[in-house]
Design an enzyme around this catalytic site. Structure first.
Site, PDB file in Angstrom:
ATOM      1  N   CYS A 170       0.848   0.293  13.043  1.00 25.22           N
ATOM      2  CA  CYS A 170      -0.337   0.600  13.119  1.00 25.22           C
ATOM      3  C   CYS A 170      -0.815   0.276  14.413  1.00 25.22           C
ATOM      4  O   CYS A 170      -2.026  -0.245  15.188  1.00 25.22           O
ATOM      5  CB  CYS A 170      -1.413   0.135  11.723  1.00 25.22           C
ATOM      6  SG  CYS A 170      -1.097  -1.439  11.528  1.00 25.22           S
ATOM      7  N   GLY A 175       0.622  -1.718   0.368  1.00 25.02           N
ATOM      8  CA  GLY A 175       0.178   0.410  -0.008  1.00 25.02           C
ATOM      9  C   GLY A 175       0.720   1.101  -0.346  1.00 25.02           C
ATOM     10  O   GLY A 175       0.707   2.100  -0.694  1.00 25.02           O
TER      11      GLY A 175
HETATM   12  C1  LIG Z   1       2.359  -3.479   8.581  1.00 26.97           C
HETATM   13  S1  LIG Z   1       3.102  -4.457   7.408  1.00 26.97           S
HETATM   14  C2  LIG Z   1       3.141  -3.400   6.127  1.00 26.97           C
HETATM   15  C3  LIG Z   1       2.610  -2.827   4.961  1.00 26.97           C
HETATM   16  C4  LIG Z   1       2.592  -2.331   4.344  1.00 26.97           C
HETATM   17  N1  LIG Z   1       4.217  -1.186   4.233  1.00 26.97           N
HETATM   18  C5  LIG Z   1       1.942  -1.019   3.733  1.00 26.97           C
HETATM   19  O1  LIG Z   1       1.288  -0.148   3.873  1.00 26.97           O
HETATM   20  O2  LIG Z   1       0.917  -2.008   2.454  1.00 26.97           O
HETATM   21  C6  LIG Z   1       3.927  -5.115   8.291  1.00 26.97           C
HETATM   22  C7  LIG Z   1       5.108  -5.897   7.492  1.00 26.97           C
HETATM   23  O3  LIG Z   1       5.915  -6.719   7.766  1.00 26.97           O
HETATM   24  C8  LIG Z   1       6.571  -7.729   7.392  1.00 26.97           C
HETATM   25  N2  LIG Z   1       7.485  -8.626   8.186  1.00 26.97           N
HETATM   26  C9  LIG Z   1       7.546  -9.042   9.661  1.00 26.97           C
HETATM   27  N3  LIG Z   1       8.257  -9.375   9.735  1.00 26.97           N
HETATM   28  C10 LIG Z   1       9.287  -8.033   8.952  1.00 26.97           C
HETATM   29  C11 LIG Z   1      10.691  -8.505   8.714  1.00 26.97           C
HETATM   30  N4  LIG Z   1      12.149  -9.591  10.349  1.00 26.97           N
HETATM   31  N5  LIG Z   1      11.901  -8.006   7.621  1.00 26.97           N
HETATM   32  C12 LIG Z   1      11.127  -8.232   7.066  1.00 26.97           C
HETATM   33  N6  LIG Z   1       9.091  -7.950   6.592  1.00 26.97           N
HETATM   34  C13 LIG Z   1       8.732  -8.311   7.728  1.00 26.97           C
HETATM   35  C14 LIG Z   1       4.919  -8.407   8.025  1.00 26.97           C
HETATM   36  O4  LIG Z   1       4.830  -9.475   6.476  1.00 26.97           O
HETATM   37  C15 LIG Z   1       4.342  -7.718   6.871  1.00 26.97           C
HETATM   38  O5  LIG Z   1       3.509  -7.477   5.711  1.00 26.97           O
END
Ligand SMILES: C[S@@+](CC[C@H](N)C(=O)[O-])C[C@H]1O[C@@H](n2cnc3c(N)ncnc32)[C@H](O)[C@@H]1O
Length: 454
Positions: A394, A277
């Site tokens: 969030c 997003g």
């Molecule tokens: C809050 S979401 C991100 C939403 C995204 N930025 C958007 O606006 O659509 C957090 C993301 O962090 C990823 N994530 C979790 N641990 C992670 C890590 N150690 N390294 C990279 N990504 C990670 C998850 O798979 C998830 O897709």
């Protein structure tokens, strides 16, 4: 027209069209809600659990699942007053069906007799016709004794507020003057918000196009490209959605790009990017060409980043990687801008994902905060001197937000806070927070960290 009524009408229209082997929507919803106890989110369950649901019933199934999840802690308390002998664990689907019945009677505009008959019928769809008398008796008694039962159930704060006690306490401590508004907003249907692709059109032109299509909408305050619809609708039915003129995104999420202050030629890292997003938004709002790398640990979710960027007409480097252990080509370069939208409790988006209230536990928060700290520590060295990192969640909880950033600032890693001077949200020192429902937005936290130039 409320979404609940739309879902109901869609279901009524579909009823005649339901084919052999297709599930009764209430039985399907009961099965999905039963599986929620296994820890998977509703979004994940919808991906795999809708196979046998008629197309026209999908809206109703989702409405029942989201609605029950939103009010489950209250519905459970009412059910406790009505069902003396607890059901066996294997009959959790019948318990879910009782919640579905109560939810319809309390929150949907389906006539009570129809809701009752359809819910009792659904016991057959679950292969448990023996439970029809139980479900019928419980729902009829609720209709007779509704006021008394609700007063009694609402003696419990957890039931009345439909939030787990640990979260009520956490929000009360974090937001002593606003926690009740937050809980109230969390229990409302979220609005459907859009982000106009400023590389393809303008907000004014897109609003005019919506007007021509008789779709009620208005601009989201504090955003350049945000639009909120009067009523939710399928994304595919939005004008020029497939052509990438518009995306679905909450207004609070749309504040990220402005804070990153992108300049032409910047090398940008979106380190927790999926489903993309904010990646799309960064590319839409960059004032000139930028070189963007989108990283996420979850390869499956990275597919969504690719799809989103294809639809919007952008290119970016997309890499599977762990931001807490940066390894690979993407970690061998320095970036002018980094967006760190870390995994978090998602307590700011409960109105969109009400199952968070059932899935999260109090002890998830320290574990999430530890992961966020590891990611922030590991990604900081990839920021160029003179660069800017935007830390985002969030979440509404200080452990994941201002305390996390304060801790990092005090570590002596050379990070300097860039204050956010804005008319939206609330200062949290450090950082700034939007709260659910304010200016149509979800709850987001942002803090800008600069690395002084050499
Ligand atoms: C809050 S979401 C991100 C939403 C995204 N930025 C958007 O606006 O659509 C957090 C993301 O962090 C990823 N994530 C979790 N641990 C992670 C890590 N150690 N390294 C990279 N990504 C990670 C998850 O798979 C998830 O897709």
């Amino acid at each position: 027209m409320p979404a609940s009524w739309t879902g109901c009408c869609l279901a009524e229209q579909a009823r005649g069209a339901r084919g052999a082997g297709q599930h009764d929507p209430r039985a399907a919803a009961a099965q999905l809600l039963f599986q929620l106890t296994g820890g998977k989110s509703l979004s994940m369950l919808f991906e795999t659990g809708m196979g046998n649901v008629a197309r026209g019933d999908i809206g109703l199934v989702k409405e029942l699942c989201f609605g029950v999840a939103r009010w489950q802690l209250r519905l459970e308390q009412v059910t406790r007053l009505l069902v003396r002998k607890p059901l066996k664990k294997k009959d959790g689907d019948i318990l879910a069906l009782i919640h579905i019945g109560l939810y319809q009677l309390l929150h949907m505009r389906i006539p009570a007799h129809a809701a009752l008959a359809e819910t009792v019928n659904a016991t057959r769809g679950l292969g448990k016709p023996w439970a029809s008398g139980l479900v019928n008796g419980v729902l009829r008694r609720f209709l007779r004794e509704r006021e008394r039962l609700l007063v009694e159930a609402d003696r419990s704060d957890q039931a009345r507020l439909a939030h787990p006690a640990w979260l009520v306490e956490g929000l009360r401590n974090a937001w002593p003057d606003r926690w009740q508004d937050v809980l109230e907003a969390n229990n409302l249907h979220p609005p459907m918000s859009l982000r106009v692709n400023l590389k393809k059109t303008t907000r004014a032109d897109y609003l005019a196009m919506l007007g021509e299509a008789s779709i009620g909408a208005s601009p989201i305050p504090h955003t350049d490209a945000g639009i909120v619809l009067d009523q939710p609708m399928p994304a595919d039915a939005l004008p020029n959605f497939r052509e990438g003129q518009v995306s679905i995104q909450d207004g609070g999420a749309q504040l990220a790009a402005g804070l990153l202050d992108l300049q032409p030629g910047h090398r940008v890292l979106d380190a927790c990017a999926a489903p993309g997003g904010k990646t799309g938004q960064l590319l839409e709002t960059a004032p000139g060409p930028v070189e963007l790398t989108a990283v996420d640990i979850d390869e499956r979710r990275l597919k969504r980043v690719r799809e989103n960027l294809d639809r919007l007409g952008f290119r970016a480097g997309i890499r599977a990687g762990d931001a807490s252990r940066p390894i690979g080509d993407w970690a061998e370069t320095l970036y002018d801008r980094i967006l760190l939208d870390v995994p978090c409790s998602a307590t700011g988006v409960i109105r969109r994902h009400p199952d968070i209230k059932l899935l999260r536990r109090a002890d998830d928060i320290p574990a999430l905060a530890a992961t966020q700290a590891r990611i922030l520590d590991a990604i900081w060295p990839l920021l160029k001197p003179g660069g800017l990192l935007l830390y985002a969640t969030c979440s509404l909880l200080p452990e994941e937000n201002q305390r996390q950033v304060s801790r990092f600032l005090s570590k002596g890693r050379g990070a300097r806070l860039r204050p956010i001077d804005a008319a939206w949200g609330h200062p949290t020192d450090p950082g700034r927070q939007t709260l659910p429902g304010e200016s149509t937005m979800d709850g987001f936290y942002y803090a800008c960290l600069e690395k002084p130039g050499q």
